[in-house]
Motif scaffolding. Structure first.
Motif, PDB file in Angstrom:
ATOM      1  N   THR A 157       0.834  -1.205   0.000  1.00 45.38           N
ATOM      2  CA  THR A 157       0.000   0.000   0.000  1.00 45.38           C
ATOM      3  C   THR A 157       0.868   1.255   0.000  1.00 45.38           C
ATOM      4  O   THR A 157       0.569   2.222  -0.700  1.00 45.38           O
ATOM      5  N   PHE A 158       1.948   1.235   0.768  1.00 48.20           N
ATOM      6  CA  PHE A 158       2.819   2.408   0.824  1.00 48.20           C
ATOM      7  C   PHE A 158       3.429   2.713  -0.537  1.00 48.20           C
ATOM      8  O   PHE A 158       3.483   3.868  -0.962  1.00 48.20           O
ATOM      9  N   LEU A 159       3.882   1.688  -1.229  1.00 50.34           N
ATOM     10  CA  LEU A 159       4.496   1.880  -2.546  1.00 50.34           C
ATOM     11  C   LEU A 159       3.472   2.374  -3.566  1.00 50.34           C
ATOM     12  O   LEU A 159       3.803   3.139  -4.462  1.00 50.34           O
ATOM     13  N   LYS A 160       2.225   1.946  -3.413  1.00 51.08           N
ATOM     14  CA  LYS A 160       1.167   2.394  -4.320  1.00 51.08           C
ATOM     15  C   LYS A 160       0.939   3.894  -4.218  1.00 51.08           C
ATOM     16  O   LYS A 160       0.490   4.528  -5.166  1.00 51.08           O
ATOM     17  N   TRP A 161       1.253   4.470  -3.075  1.00 53.33           N
ATOM     18  CA  TRP A 161       1.075   5.913  -2.881  1.00 53.33           C
ATOM     19  C   TRP A 161       2.245   6.736  -3.418  1.00 53.33           C
ATOM     20  O   TRP A 161       2.123   7.955  -3.558  1.00 53.33           O
ATOM     21  N   LYS A 162       3.364   6.090  -3.735  1.00 52.88           N
ATOM     22  CA  LYS A 162       4.555   6.836  -4.156  1.00 52.88           C
ATOM     23  C   LYS A 162       4.305   7.674  -5.410  1.00 52.88           C
ATOM     24  O   LYS A 162       4.554   8.877  -5.421  1.00 52.88           O
ATOM     25  N   ALA A 163       3.845   7.058  -6.485  1.00 49.91           N
ATOM     26  CA  ALA A 163       3.650   7.793  -7.746  1.00 49.91           C
ATOM     27  C   ALA A 163       2.630   8.920  -7.620  1.00 49.91           C
ATOM     28  O   ALA A 163       2.890  10.041  -8.083  1.00 49.91           O
ATOM     29  N   PRO A 164       1.466   8.676  -6.994  1.00 48.49           N
ATOM     30  CA  PRO A 164       0.536   9.798  -6.840  1.00 48.49           C
ATOM     31  C   PRO A 164       1.128  10.958  -6.044  1.00 48.49           C
ATOM     32  O   PRO A 164       1.013  12.117  -6.452  1.00 48.49           O
ATOM     33  N   VAL A 165       1.772  10.651  -4.922  1.00 51.97           N
ATOM     34  CA  VAL A 165       2.316  11.716  -4.074  1.00 51.97           C
ATOM     35  C   VAL A 165       3.404  12.500  -4.816  1.00 51.97           C
ATOM     36  O   VAL A 165       3.417  13.739  -4.801  1.00 51.97           O
ATOM     37  N   VAL A 166       4.310  11.806  -5.495  1.00 51.37           N
ATOM     38  CA  VAL A 166       5.373  12.492  -6.237  1.00 51.37           C
ATOM     39  C   VAL A 166       4.777  13.382  -7.326  1.00 51.37           C
ATOM     40  O   VAL A 166       5.165  14.549  -7.479  1.00 51.37           O
ATOM     41  N   ASN A 167       3.805  12.860  -8.087  1.00 53.09           N
ATOM     42  CA  ASN A 167       3.174  13.669  -9.130  1.00 53.09           C
ATOM     43  C   ASN A 167       2.479  14.888  -8.549  1.00 53.09           C
ATOM     44  O   ASN A 167       2.569  15.990  -9.093  1.00 53.09           O
ATOM     45  N   TRP A 168       1.781  14.710  -7.432  1.00 54.47           N
ATOM     46  CA  TRP A 168       1.076  15.842  -6.823  1.00 54.47           C
ATOM     47  C   TRP A 168       2.045  16.864  -6.234  1.00 54.47           C
ATOM     48  O   TRP A 168       1.768  18.066  -6.254  1.00 54.47           O
ATOM     49  N   LEU A 169       3.188  16.408  -5.735  1.00 53.09           N
ATOM     50  CA  LEU A 169       4.198  17.361  -5.249  1.00 53.09           C
ATOM     51  C   LEU A 169       4.790  18.169  -6.406  1.00 53.09           C
ATOM     52  O   LEU A 169       5.031  19.371  -6.267  1.00 53.09           O
ATOM     53  N   PHE A 170       5.000  17.500  -7.552  1.00 52.38           N
ATOM     54  CA  PHE A 170       5.451  18.250  -8.732  1.00 52.38           C
ATOM     55  C   PHE A 170       4.391  19.271  -9.141  1.00 52.38           C
ATOM     56  O   PHE A 170       4.711  20.417  -9.480  1.00 52.38           O
ATOM     57  N   ALA A 171       3.115  18.883  -9.102  1.00 49.80           N
ATOM     58  CA  ALA A 171       2.031  19.817  -9.430  1.00 49.80           C
ATOM     59  C   ALA A 171       2.058  21.015  -8.477  1.00 49.80           C
ATOM     60  O   ALA A 171       1.910  22.163  -8.907  1.00 49.80           O
ATOM     61  N   LEU A 172       2.258  20.745  -7.180  1.00 50.10           N
ATOM     62  CA  LEU A 172       2.332  21.833  -6.203  1.00 50.10           C
ATOM     63  C   LEU A 172       3.493  22.787  -6.498  1.00 50.10           C
ATOM     64  O   LEU A 172       3.364  23.997  -6.339  1.00 50.10           O
ATOM     65  N   ALA A 173       4.626  22.228  -6.911  1.00 52.32           N
ATOM     66  CA  ALA A 173       5.772  23.077  -7.256  1.00 52.32           C
ATOM     67  C   ALA A 173       5.440  23.981  -8.434  1.00 52.32           C
ATOM     68  O   ALA A 173       5.760  25.177  -8.430  1.00 52.32           O
ATOM     69  N   PHE A 174       4.760  23.430  -9.450  1.00 51.04           N
ATOM     70  CA  PHE A 174       4.378  24.244 -10.610  1.00 51.04           C
ATOM     71  C   PHE A 174       3.323  25.277 -10.217  1.00 51.04           C
ATOM     72  O   PHE A 174       3.358  26.409 -10.699  1.00 51.04           O
ATOM     73  N   ILE A 175       2.389  24.908  -9.324  1.00 49.33           N
ATOM     74  CA  ILE A 175       1.388  25.869  -8.841  1.00 49.33           C
ATOM     75  C   ILE A 175       2.078  26.980  -8.064  1.00 49.33           C
ATOM     76  O   ILE A 175       1.815  28.169  -8.287  1.00 49.33           O
ATOM     77  N   GLY A 176       2.966  26.595  -7.152  1.00 45.85           N
ATOM     78  CA  GLY A 176       3.662  27.573  -6.324  1.00 45.85           C
ATOM     79  C   GLY A 176       4.464  28.578  -7.130  1.00 45.85           C
ATOM     80  O   GLY A 176       4.600  29.743  -6.730  1.00 45.85           O
ATOM     81  N   SER A 177       4.959  28.157  -8.289  1.00 41.32           N
ATOM     82  CA  SER A 177       5.779  29.066  -9.105  1.00 41.32           C
ATOM     83  C   SER A 177       4.960  30.223  -9.668  1.00 41.32           C
ATOM     84  O   SER A 177       5.531  31.223 -10.104  1.00 41.32           O
ATOM     85  N   HIS A 178       3.638  30.120  -9.662  1.00 42.39           N
ATOM     86  CA  HIS A 178       2.796  31.243 -10.093  1.00 42.39           C
ATOM     87  C   HIS A 178       2.773  32.344  -9.037  1.00 42.39           C
ATOM     88  O   HIS A 178       2.445  33.490  -9.343  1.00 42.39           O
ATOM     89  N   PHE A 179       3.103  31.983  -7.796  1.00 40.30           N
ATOM     90  CA  PHE A 179       3.022  32.935  -6.693  1.00 40.30           C
ATOM     91  C   PHE A 179       4.378  33.289  -6.098  1.00 40.30           C
ATOM     92  O   PHE A 179       4.499  34.285  -5.394  1.00 40.30           O
ATOM     93  N   ILE A 180       5.381  32.447  -6.372  1.00 39.56           N
ATOM     94  CA  ILE A 180       6.722  32.683  -5.832  1.00 39.56           C
ATOM     95  C   ILE A 180       7.670  32.905  -6.997  1.00 39.56           C
ATOM     96  O   ILE A 180       7.782  32.068  -7.887  1.00 39.56           O
ATOM     97  N   GLY A 181       8.346  34.037  -6.988  1.00 36.56           N
ATOM     98  CA  GLY A 181       9.267  34.349  -8.077  1.00 36.56           C
ATOM     99  C   GLY A 181       8.556  35.071  -9.208  1.00 36.56           C
ATOM    100  O   GLY A 181       7.338  35.273  -9.188  1.00 36.56           O
TER     101      GLY A 181
END
Length: 196
Positions: A86-110
């Motif tokens: 179960t833990f490994l199944k969460w790896k890909a979703p969490v990593v993808n969503w963290l990348f999405a957050l980084a791209f979202i954050g770049s609209h407000f930071i920098g």
């Protein structure tokens, strides 16, 4: 080339996962090789070797590589520690969503969206194109993370296949679509004068 190197641990994970489990003796100890848990151990070990080698040879890893390595160690380690995939199944979703957050954050930071910071040295595009492209990457990472989560917990028999080939296929399709979109916005070279 760098993207291919990043896929080495995933390919080794897939190959090990697909092997029929068998007992292997190493240093007087018997280990089961094949299946999800040995594949997870191979994923962790090969990630450490690949990213460690890159760190030694290049003297740095980019933020995405650090995130991928950390997620591999965290989720893979928890999978082995608690003997639950179960833990490994969460790896890909969490990593993808963290990348999405980084791209979202770049609209407000920098002052530039993240995609412009990554590709701006190679491409010159209008601000609105960079913004749309960054939004497309956000959508892509949110969708890919959700698709991985849905498949992992709905289609147990194919989640590893989807993790490797489905995610890769989605990424390739997205890159082709991005290339087509970008080609419409790149400056056209002026035709050379024909002098006979």
């Amino acid at each position: 080339m760098k993207q291919l190197i990043d896929f080495i641990p995933l390919i080794l994970f897939f190959i090990t996962y697909k092997l029929d489990p068998r007992s292997v003796e190493l240093a007087g100890q018997a280990f089961e090789f094949g299946g999800i848990y040995s594949a997870t151990a191979v994923l962790i070990a090969s990630s450490v070797v690949v990213y460690g080698t890159l760190l030694i040879t290049q003297r740095k890893l980019d933020k995405g590589q650090w995130l991928t390595l950390a997620a591999c160690l965290l989720f893979g380690g928890m999978t082995l520690m608690f003997h639950s995939e179960t833990f490994l199944k969460w790896k890909a979703p969490v990593v993808n969503w963290l990348f999405a957050l980084a791209f979202i954050g770049s609209h407000f930071i920098g002052d530039k969206p993240l995609i412009e910071r990554m590709l701006g040295h190679a491409l010159e595009l209008p601000k609105e194109v960079w913004t749309r492209l960054n939004l497309a990457w956000i959508g892509f990472f949110l969708f890919t993370g959700s698709a991985n989560l849905f498949v992992a917990f709905t289609f147990h028999d194919i989640w590893v296949d989807f993790k490797v080939f489905g995610s890769l296929g989605l990424t390739l399709l997205f890159m082709v679509a991005q290339g087509i979109y970008l080609s419409r916005h790149l400056p056209q070279d002026a035709p050379a004068d024909n002098k006979d």
